[in-house]
Write an enzyme that holds these catalytic residues in place. Structure first.
Site, PDB file in Angstrom:
ATOM      1  N   GLY A 164       0.826  -1.219   0.000  1.00  0.00           N
ATOM      2  CA  GLY A 164       0.000   0.000   0.000  1.00  0.00           C
ATOM      3  C   GLY A 164       0.850   1.255   0.000  1.00  0.00           C
ATOM      4  NE  ARG A 189       1.231   1.270  -6.718  1.00  0.00           N
ATOM      5  CZ  ARG A 189       2.387   1.909  -6.767  1.00  0.00           C
ATOM      6  NH1 ARG A 189       3.488   1.250  -7.050  1.00  0.00           N
ATOM      7  NH2 ARG A 189       2.460   3.196  -6.517  1.00  0.00           N
ATOM      8  NE  ARG A 218       8.244   5.552  -0.732  1.00  0.00           N
ATOM      9  CZ  ARG A 218       9.365   5.149  -1.173  1.00  0.00           C
ATOM     10  NH1 ARG A 218      10.438   5.787  -0.849  1.00  0.00           N
ATOM     11  NH2 ARG A 218       9.449   4.117  -1.969  1.00  0.00           N
ATOM     12  N   GLY A 260       7.027   7.474   6.207  1.00  0.00           N
ATOM     13  CA  GLY A 260       6.191   8.107   5.187  1.00  0.00           C
ATOM     14  C   GLY A 260       6.849   9.268   4.467  1.00  0.00           C
ATOM     15  CG  ASP A 296       5.541  -3.390  -4.952  1.00  0.00           C
ATOM     16  OD1 ASP A 296       6.191  -4.427  -5.177  1.00  0.00           O
ATOM     17  OD2 ASP A 296       6.023  -2.389  -4.403  1.00  0.00           O
TER      18      ASP A 296
END
Ligand code: AMP
Ligand code: MG
Length: 484
Positions: free
Chosen positions: A89, A182, A92, A125, A251
């Site tokens: 996920g 993705r 950042r 992040g 990803d």
């Protein structure tokens, strides 16, 4: 003065809750603009007061989000170096919204490095200035080379310090993408056996990227075929300019067919098929010459995720997927021949005569020749009085070199296209690193001058650029770091 609104229309935020989470950019204590891409802003229909750097810094740090922004972090999973991670996920990165650009294309606007989200796990992040500068340079260079890619709309420093190997200035890149779907987004729902979500995502991806397959008999199979074809084209593009992505995890493979997630990527200087830059890719999984096969591997993960949508029994679905994937290799080989044919001025490179390129690459590898310079020099050679001699002398006039050269000149039939296929300037890794080091010290001049040099890589001017030269052996930068 209130900010003129961005023409947002946020379709991903309207997808079911399991697809994303609300996310809020962290306050940047003292944002300062590094660079703003006004031609891109115009393309996107974004009206900002460009002379007001303070306002730009405030917007693109996330401090003052434009009206109708709906900041979210997207859910996805992925195979990293071959190992499945069920949840990655946007840890950042924050999608602030989508706009419809002047060509009626929907584009994501995302702040990368804007602070923690629900997907940050142990991470902060944030992004240090180094990776932000690298992504800005390389993604915009890629675009100038005519290769599908996410773009850089803006870069800012935040005024806070990010801790990596040492303290570094924190920064944020505003990334623009055709979408951020993705292979790993499909894997996220496949792992959870959420077939309805897979269908919703596939329908969304089709509508957004491959609308023509919507009316086909088997739209989900057609989606797999279309994505595979786009990847074949994209990876052939990378190969043709010596680009090594460096982290081709699932990803980091976009369904749109754009190059995405510039981490430890780099362009090769001297040619070697096994070249790897990334410090974390010890085994060379993502080496230059492996990229096409990794593309296949990633597409197989995509196919597995789509299987529940295919008609027939599981075995039948697997057979269908295999057939569709099989076409990828053929498509890639054809795309590769098309690119390299243009690079050597041969209009019809075929499986029967493509050995002229393999022989050339073998000569380059043996001689440690610079990839970019060799092709550009071959382009110049076509205009010389005795091209065959000049070509052989590129590789020391050995018997092999002479043989290859006479073969090439015999096949050469479209030298003019070579000027458009062989760039003079690429973002060479030592120049990228030099721009980053200066920026870390607060000096952006090298970054801006490198950006200027990369704007028109095929032009005659580019041949006179200071940024054309390969690194001297002591200047080479053979390693890149993710710097996440
Ligand atoms: P990447 O290596 O950039 O493809 O990132 C892999 C995953 O790690 C993604 O889920 C990222 O969002 C997450 N990630 C990378 N760096 C950070 C960071 N500094 N803070 C939080 N998450 C991160
Ligand atoms: Mg990534």
């Amino acid at each position: 003065m209130p900010l003129p609104p961005f023409p947002f229309d946020n379709s991903y935020a309207r997808l079911p809750e399991s697809f994303h989470q609300p996310a809020k950019p962290a306050q940047a204590p003292d944002p300062e603009l590094i660079r703003f891409n006004s031609p891109l802003a115009e393309e996107l229909g974004i009206e900002v007061n460009e002379s007001d750097e303070h306002e730009l810094a405030s917007v693109f740090s996330g401090n003052s989000l434009p009206e109708n922004a709906e900041p979210i972090a997207l859910a996805y999973a992925g195979h990293q170096f071959g190992n499945f991670v069920p949840q990655l996920g946007d840890g950042r990165a924050i999608l602030i919204g989508e706009v419809i650009d002047q060509c009626q294309k929907r584009r994501d606007i995302q702040l990368k490095g804007a602070g923690r989200t629900g997907f940050s796990r142990g991470g902060d992040g944030r992004a240090p200035i180094g990776p932000v500068i690298r992504e800005y340079i390389v993604s915009e260079a890629m675009h100038a080379l005519g290769i599908p890619t996410t773009r850089a709309l803006a870069a800012v420093t935040t005024g806070s310090t990010v801790m990596r190997e040492g303290p570094e200035p924190g920064a944020i890149l505003t990334r623009v993408a055709a979408s951020h779907i993705r292979v790993g987004t499909f894997e996220y729902f496949a792992y959870r056996q959420d077939t309805e979500a897979i269908r919703t995502l596939a329908d969304y991806a089709i509508a957004r990227h491959y609308p023509s397959v919507m009316f086909e008999d088997q739209p989900y199979q057609s989606l797999l075929r279309a994505v595979a074809e786009q990847q074949a084209e994209l990876i052939a593009d990378w190969m043709s300019v010596g680009f090594i992505h460096g982290v081709m995890n699932t990803d980091n493979m976009a369904i749109s067919g754009e190059t995405v997630d510039y981490g430890p990527c780099a362009f090769m200087d001297h040619y070697h098929a096994d070249t790897v830059f990334s410090s974390i890719d010890a085994r060379g999984r993502y080496a230059y010459a492996n990229q096409a096969e990794i593309g296949y591997w990633n597409l197989a993960r995509f196919a597995e995720s789509l299987l529940p949508l295919f008609d027939g029994s599981k075995d039948e679905a697997i057979e269908t997927a295999k057939t569709l994937l099989g076409a990828y290799r053929e498509h890639y080989n054809a795309a590769w021949r098309q690119r390299f044919g243009r690079k050597i001025g041969v209009s019809n490179l075929t499986p029967e005569n493509e050995s002229v390129v393999h022989d050339l690459l073998a000569l380059m590898q043996r001689n440690g020749s610079d990839f970019t310079e060799t092709f550009r020099e071959m382009t110049r050679i076509t205009q010389m009085d005795s091209p065959q001699k000049a070509a052989a002398s590129l590789f020391g006039n050995t018997d092999d070199a002479q043989q290859w050269s006479s073969c090439w000149i015999g096949m050469l039939d479209s030298p003019d296209v070579m000027w458009e296929a062989n760039p003079a300037v690429i973002p060479r890794n030592h120049q990228v690193e030099a721009a980053i080091s200066a920026a870390q010290q607060g000096d952006l001049r090298r970054f801006h001058s490198l950006m200027a040099a990369l704007k028109a890589p095929f032009s005659a001017d580019a041949d006179n650029s200071d940024y054309r030269s390969p690194p001297a052996p002591q200047e080479r930068v053979p390693r890149t770091f993710c710097g996440t």
